[in-house]
Structures are given as structure tokens and as C-alpha cells.
Motif scaffolding. Structure first.
Motif, mmCIF file in Angstrom:
data_model
loop_
_atom_site.group_PDB
_atom_site.id
_atom_site.type_symbol
_atom_site.label_atom_id
_atom_site.label_comp_id
_atom_site.label_asym_id
_atom_site.label_seq_id
_atom_site.Cartn_x
_atom_site.Cartn_y
_atom_site.Cartn_z
ATOM 1 N N THR A 412 32.987 45.813 38.655
ATOM 2 C CA THR A 412 33.090 44.980 39.845
ATOM 3 C C THR A 412 34.214 45.577 40.680
ATOM 4 O O THR A 412 35.352 45.681 40.193
ATOM 5 N N VAL A 413 33.915 46.013 41.892
ATOM 6 C CA VAL A 413 34.912 46.724 42.689
ATOM 7 C C VAL A 413 35.110 46.046 44.045
ATOM 8 O O VAL A 413 34.165 45.520 44.647
ATOM 9 N N ALA A 414 36.339 46.084 44.501
ATOM 10 C CA ALA A 414 36.685 45.476 45.793
ATOM 11 C C ALA A 414 36.266 46.391 46.937
ATOM 12 O O ALA A 414 36.517 47.595 46.907
ATOM 13 N N LEU A 415 35.631 45.798 47.936
ATOM 14 C CA LEU A 415 35.346 46.503 49.184
ATOM 15 C C LEU A 415 36.282 46.048 50.290
ATOM 16 O O LEU A 415 36.357 46.667 51.350
ATOM 17 N N GLY A 416 36.974 44.949 50.036
ATOM 18 C CA GLY A 416 37.906 44.381 51.010
ATOM 19 C C GLY A 416 38.671 43.250 50.352
ATOM 20 O O GLY A 416 38.816 43.208 49.129
ATOM 21 N N ALA A 417 39.120 42.322 51.148
ATOM 22 C CA ALA A 417 39.938 41.217 50.645
ATOM 23 C C ALA A 417 39.116 40.283 49.749
ATOM 24 O O ALA A 417 37.926 40.075 49.970
ATOM 25 N N VAL A 418 39.771 39.737 48.716
ATOM 26 C CA VAL A 418 39.153 38.735 47.849
ATOM 27 C C VAL A 418 40.115 37.560 47.706
ATOM 28 O O VAL A 418 41.319 37.677 47.964
ATOM 29 N N SER A 419 39.601 36.425 47.268
ATOM 30 C CA SER A 419 40.411 35.218 47.135
ATOM 31 C C SER A 419 41.270 35.282 45.872
ATOM 32 O O SER A 419 41.002 36.050 44.945
ATOM 33 N N GLU A 420 42.304 34.437 45.840
ATOM 34 C CA GLU A 420 43.137 34.328 44.642
ATOM 35 C C GLU A 420 42.323 33.789 43.477
ATOM 36 O O GLU A 420 42.532 34.179 42.326
ATOM 37 N N GLN A 421 41.377 32.896 43.788
ATOM 38 C CA GLN A 421 40.513 32.364 42.732
ATOM 39 C C GLN A 421 39.697 33.487 42.096
ATOM 40 O O GLN A 421 39.547 33.537 40.869
ATOM 41 N N PHE A 422 39.178 34.383 42.926
ATOM 42 C CA PHE A 422 38.398 35.501 42.388
ATOM 43 C C PHE A 422 39.274 36.329 41.458
ATOM 44 O O PHE A 422 38.834 36.713 40.359
ATOM 45 N N LYS A 423 40.500 36.631 41.865
ATOM 46 C CA LYS A 423 41.376 37.451 41.025
ATOM 47 C C LYS A 423 41.660 36.766 39.686
ATOM 48 O O LYS A 423 41.703 37.431 38.641
ATOM 49 N N THR A 424 41.816 35.459 39.726
ATOM 50 C CA THR A 424 42.026 34.724 38.476
ATOM 51 C C THR A 424 40.807 34.827 37.581
ATOM 52 O O THR A 424 40.906 35.136 36.386
ATOM 53 N N ASP A 425 39.637 34.579 38.155
ATOM 54 C CA ASP A 425 38.397 34.661 37.374
ATOM 55 C C ASP A 425 38.198 36.065 36.806
ATOM 56 O O ASP A 425 37.810 36.229 35.643
#
Length: 593
Positions: A412-425
Motif C-alpha cells: 500500500t503506497v502513498a500517492l499524496g496526503a493521507v489522514s491520521e486515521q489511515f496512518k494509525t490503521d
């Protein structure tokens, strides 16, 4: 398409009425219990329009339903809409089984028809047991798809080919002799083999009858005094025929298999009821003693020899190079030109195809951008691709078939900004992958005992995922193989040194995103103590994990060290194989945290 499905259901019901049956049960597989199917046996998709790799269908004169597991709940709901077929859940609490549903929808003394050549012994027994209270009769029927499916595809006639000993490691005669010795320990004379990947492994042959799986359509019986391969003669050229016969293999036509079984008398036959079709079992049970058990070939095949393991390691390096090059292409392309998730999946195959020994993909690529990532086994076509943008994440699950081994990886790779919830999950899920990787456990442990290690961090936060955590992976064979697995459900087969498995905890928020990190690993000996033999896992997959998605403070020091050590190893293994222009990119991907 929806109207075609309704027409097919009506045609099927007309055939059911001719036979005087009240329902017809469709196993969704072929006479070999295959997951991925030759076109001829894609019956589930033909009758329902559902394209997933797992599902059962039951059709009554008035209703129809399809059962699948959590990988496909969203997909099945969408694909079945408007067909008149109800979507039913399996492998979840309070699931209504097909036999329960049929019992509720049919009066007592109804007849449920089925094609026993495409139904396992276990499945037949479960149906029979489920219908006892309702006094519903199971009735063997012909394959009704022959009557309603115009231009039904034939069994493929592609040639089988030999897998050289330098890749297989052990000759087919040696494999047959070992199986014969084990048969004797079970007091059996003959072992019936019906799974295509087991046949391919046992005879050191490969084929192209099934997309993504290098197998050929056949049956076999083996024993101390028997070694018969039932296969279409067109598949075996004269040179290969001579080699097989010199190794003691008797070749017979594929279509004579059931007649041959009916002629066997007064023998003790070893069968695997979870994979052998009921028609074959029934042909043998009339005149022989039957011994049930996990296929001896499946057990042997799952424990890779040293040549096979070296082949896997070679394939992983090639796969890692292809993935780094593809990720570099993605980074350079996003925001500059339009690329869809479908096109990204195509690119993954293109970069793999540049590698020596590449033989094709090991399964259709699963690429989920943003909310599509929550569709666990999503397959998209060129006409429904979603443009990738410099925002959010993309999940890609893909694999390659190489002459030396099979790969399966999810990132799973970032293409741009993600939420803090996503980072926790993401981090909680990653903790599970690391936890299972670092497991150390006594001999005798089964996959269900280990599954908690992949889920613990998620469970502690009230989170979970619905599918299994780990499956076996074949050697230049099927990407999904048994008999062992790592999942919540009980599986009697042990974790054994030499087994290659996936490690893929995940998390999905429907309508928002999905995430999964998957490596392949091999079970290995760790140590012997006064308390017994202890085993563990070594990682095989070589590909960076996106550290920009990690909340570092949620990792323990031990987990952080594992991740940093993994990235040092990935860098050291892949950099010498990559062109100089990729070195800086790889260094960034494997930076220490």
C-alpha cells in the motif's frame, strides 16, 4: 448481461423440470477442485455473472442464491444486482449455509440435483448431513450446463512440458517412490490424485490449461505397483511420452478415468475427501476399502526442497527489481500524465516481463485506489479504470510466475496526503505482519494458533479483517496452495520447515480505503531445547514498505528494528541488480526510521 443471466436461469430451470428435481446445486469448481478454472468449468460466472474465485450457487424453481466469503461481499453484491440471485455470506458468524437455505426454501421430500463430478466428497457429505432432518434427497444428475451452455468451451488441448530437474530438485520417480512408502504406512495400496497442482508437482510437468496457474488437466493413481496418468494424448508429445514411460508412468486417456476406477476391486484406496470429487469416490467405494486423509502429495509438495527454495529466492530478487522499477515509474508519472489503476496493474506485468525466466502473472492484479482498496479481490477492466492522482493511497496485490518460483506481494503506497486515521490503521496492520514474521513456536503448532499474532494490535483497538492471514504458495505453481494455512478457522495440518506461506494482515473501511502489507516467508528450524523443537519464519519477499504511512510512535523498538533491518536487507539485495538510475530512489524507499 443481467437479462442474459435471467435467461440462463430459466433455461436451467427448464432442464431441472425435465429431471423432476426441485433445486440444483453448483459447486463453482471443476472435477479437480480448482480455484482458478479452465474456461469450460467457469460455471459459477456463467450462471450468475459473479467473477470472484470462490462461491457456491443454488437454484430452485423459484429462487436462486450465491454464497461467498468476506473477500467478495461488496463485489458480489454489485455483480448480482438485478439478476434475481440473492447474495449470501459464508465464513462469518450466523452465516446461513446452502443446505440450511435450501431446507428453508424447499418442502420435505424435495430432490436436490448435483453434478457429482464437480463436487468434493466432503461437500457431498455436508449437504447430505444438512438435509437429514428435512428429508431432502440428493440426486445425481448429468452436468446440466452441457444442455444450456451454447458453444461451451472444450477442455484445453495445450501441450504439457517438463520442468527441468535443475528447477524441480527431485525426480518424479523419487517422488512416486516416497509417496508409495507413505501409502504403505497408511495400509493403502493406491492413492488417487485429482488436484492439478499436485499432478504437476508429482510428475515434474507444467502446462497452460488454467490462466495464471501452470497446470494441465489430468488425473492419476499411484502406488507401489501403480503409476497411471490419465491425460489427453494430444498434451504429451512423443519425446515426453517416452521419458514418462521410461520412468514407469503408464499413460491413459483422460476420459477413461472413471471407467478405470470402476474396475478396481479389493484394494485399499487412500483419498483426500476435501479435494476428490464424489463421482470418483463413489466409483471406488463399491468394491474397495477407502482410507480418508490429507493428500500425501499435497503434504510433500508444500515442504519445498533446497532447490525449490533457492528458486524462490531467485524469483524474489527478480520480482523486487521489477517492483522497484515500477514504483519509480509510478512516482515519475503521477501528476504529469493520466494513469488509471487498471493501467498500473498492466505496468506491473510489463516490468516483471523484463525479468529473465518470467512466465506470466500468478493471478490477476488487484489494484485498489482510495475507496476501491476496500474491495478485497477487486478486478477491473480497461473500461472502468479510475485515474490515479497525487492524493491518497493505492493498494496493489500482484505476483509473478517465474521458472524458478512463484511470487505474491501486496503493498500500500502513498500517492499524496493521507489522514491520521489511515496512518494509525496502516501501522496497526503492519504490527501484525511483523508480529507473525517474528513468531517462534514449538513443533506441532497449527496455523490457527498463529493467526492471533497478525490480529492482536487490530483486536486491541476493536478492529479486524474478515479473510485469512496466510496461504501456501506453490513452486512455479498455484499461488494459493494447501494443505496448511494461517487463519482463524481450524486446519489440522502443521506448520513444517520448508513450507512457503504468505503473511498478509489487512484492514478495510468500506467506502473509504483498504490497506494490506503482504510478504512471503518460509518456515524454518530455529532451535532445539529441553522443551522441544522450535520453528520460525524467514522472509523471502524483497520490496520496500512505505514508511511515510507509519506512525512510528506506535511501533515497539523491536518492531522498528525489524523494519530497519528488513530495509537494509532489501537495499543490499536489490541495489546490485538495479540500474544506477534507480539507486537513489531505492535509498529513499529504504531509509531508516
Amino acid at each position: 448481461m443481467k437479462s442474459e443471466i435471467k435467461q440462463r436461469l430459466e433455461a436451467l430451470r427448464a432442464e431441472m423440470k425435465k429431471l423432476g428435481i426441485d433445486a440444483w446445486y453448483i459447486s463453482g469448481t471443476d472435477p479437480h477442485s480448482s480455484e482458478y478454472l479452465p474456461k469450460r468449468w467457469e460455471t459459477r460466472e456463467y450462471i450468475s455473472g459473479f467473477t470472484g474465485s470462490y462461491g457456491l450457487v443454488a437454484v430452485t424453481l423459484d429462487n436462486a442464491a450465491l454464497w461467498t466469503d468476506s473477500r467478495y461481499f461488496l463485489q458480489a453484491t454489485q455483480e448480482l444486482e438485478g439478476t434475481g440471485i440473492e447474495m449470501m455470506k459464508l465464513r462469518v458468524p450466523d452465516a446461513v449455509s446452502p443446505e440450511s437455505w435450501l431446507s428453508e426454501n424447499l418442502p420435505a421430500r424435495s430432490k436436490v440435483g448435483l453434478d457429482t463430478k464437480s463436487l468434493t466428497v466432503d461437500a457431498f457429505r455436508n449437504l447430505e448431513k444438512g438435509f437429514l432432518k428435512k428429508d431432502i434427497e440428493l440426486t445425481e444428475t448429468p452436468d446440466l450446463f452441457d444442455a444450456i451452455w451454447e458453444d461451451r468451451p472444450a477442455i484445453p488441448s495445450d501441450k504439457a512440458f517438463e520442468l527441468d530437474l535443475k528447477y524441480a530438485g527431485v525426480g518424479r520417480s523419487e517422488k512416486q517412490q516416497k509417496i508409495s512408502r507413505e501409502l504403505a504406512e497408511h495400509g493403502a495400496d493406491i492413492h488417487v490424485i485429482s488436484m492439478l497442482d499436485e499432478l504437476a508437482w508429482l510428475y515434474n510437468l507444467r502446462g497452460s490449461d488454467v490462466p495464471y496457474n501452470p497446470v494441465f488437466t489430468a488425473f492419476a493413481i499411484i502406488g507401489e505397483n501403480a503409476n497411471v496418468l490419465f491425460v489427453d494424448s494430444d498434451k504429451i508429445d512423443s519425446e515426453l511420452k517416452t521419458k514418462l514411460e521410461n520412468d514407469g508412468v503408464q499413460l491413459k486417456d483422460y476420459n477413461t478415468f472413471f471407467e478405470y476406477l470402476a474396475e478396481i476391486k479389493d484394494k485399499t484406496i487412500f483419498v483426500d475427501p476435501s479435494t476428490l470429487n464424489f463421482a470418483a469416490y463413489n466409483a471406488l467405494a463399491q468394491n474397495n476399502e477407502i482410507v480418508d486423509g490429507t493428500s500425501l502429495v499435497a503434504i510433500q509438495k508444500a515442504v519445498k526442497n533446497e532447490t525449490e527454495l533457492e528458486g524462490f529466492r531467485s524469483a524474489m530478487k527478480k520480482d523486487g527489481v521489477a517492483l522497484v522499477e515500477c514504483l519509480h515509474w509510478l512516482k515519475e508519472t503521477i501528476g504529469k500524465e493520466t494513469v488509471t489503476d487498471y493501467e498500473f496493474g498492466v505496468k506491473l506485468a510489463e516490468f516483471r516481463a523484463k525479468q529473465d525466466g518470467f512466465k506470466g502473472e500468478s493471478f490477476p492484479p488487484i489494484v485498489g485506489y482510495k475507496s476501491r482498496g476496500a474491495l478485497v479481490h477487486l478486478h477491473i477492466g480497461p473500461d472502468d479504470g479510475l485515474p490515479l492522482e497525487a492524493d491518497g493511497v493505492v493498494l496493489f496485490d500482484s505476483g509473478g510466475q517465474y521458472i524458478s518460483g512463484t511470487t505474491d506481494i501486496t503493498r500500500t503506497v502513498a500517492l499524496g496526503a493521507v489522514s491520521e486515521q489511515f496512518k494509525t490503521d496502516f501501522t496497526l496492520t503492519l504490527k501484525g505482519m511483523i508480529g507473525l514474521t517474528q513468531a517462534k513456536f514449538p513443533y506441532g503448532v497449527k496455523g490457527c494458533h498463529l493467526d492471533i499474532l497478525a490480529r492482536q494490535a487490530l483486536w486491541e483497538n476493536g478492529l479486524n479483517y474478515g479473510h485469512g492471514t496466510g496461504h501456501g504458495v506453490g513452486h512455479f505453481l498455484n499461488v494459493h496452495e494447501g494443505p496448511m494455512s494461517i487463519r482463524l478457522e481450524y486446519n489440522e495440518n502443521l506448520m513444517l520447515p520448508g513450507q512457503v506461506l504468505s503473511n498478509e494482515p489487512a484492514f478495510y473501511r468500506e467506502g473509504e480505503y483498504g490497506l494490506r502489507t503482504e510478504n512471503m516467508m518460509v518456515c524454518v528450524e530455529r532451535e532445539k531445547t529441553a522443551f522441544g523443537r522450535f520453528l520460525g519464519f524467514d522472509t523471502l519477499t524483497l520490496c520496500p514498505i512505505d514508511t511515510s504511512l507509519i506512525k512510528i510512535d506506535l511501533l515497539t523498538e523491536k518492531e522498528r528494528k525489524w523494519l530497519n533491518d528488513y530495509h537494509l536487507w532489501v537495499n543490499a539485495e536489490l541495489k546490485p541488480l538495479l540500474e544506477n538510475k534507480y539507486h537513489k530512489f531505492l535509498d529513499v524507499l529504504t531509509e531508516q526510521i
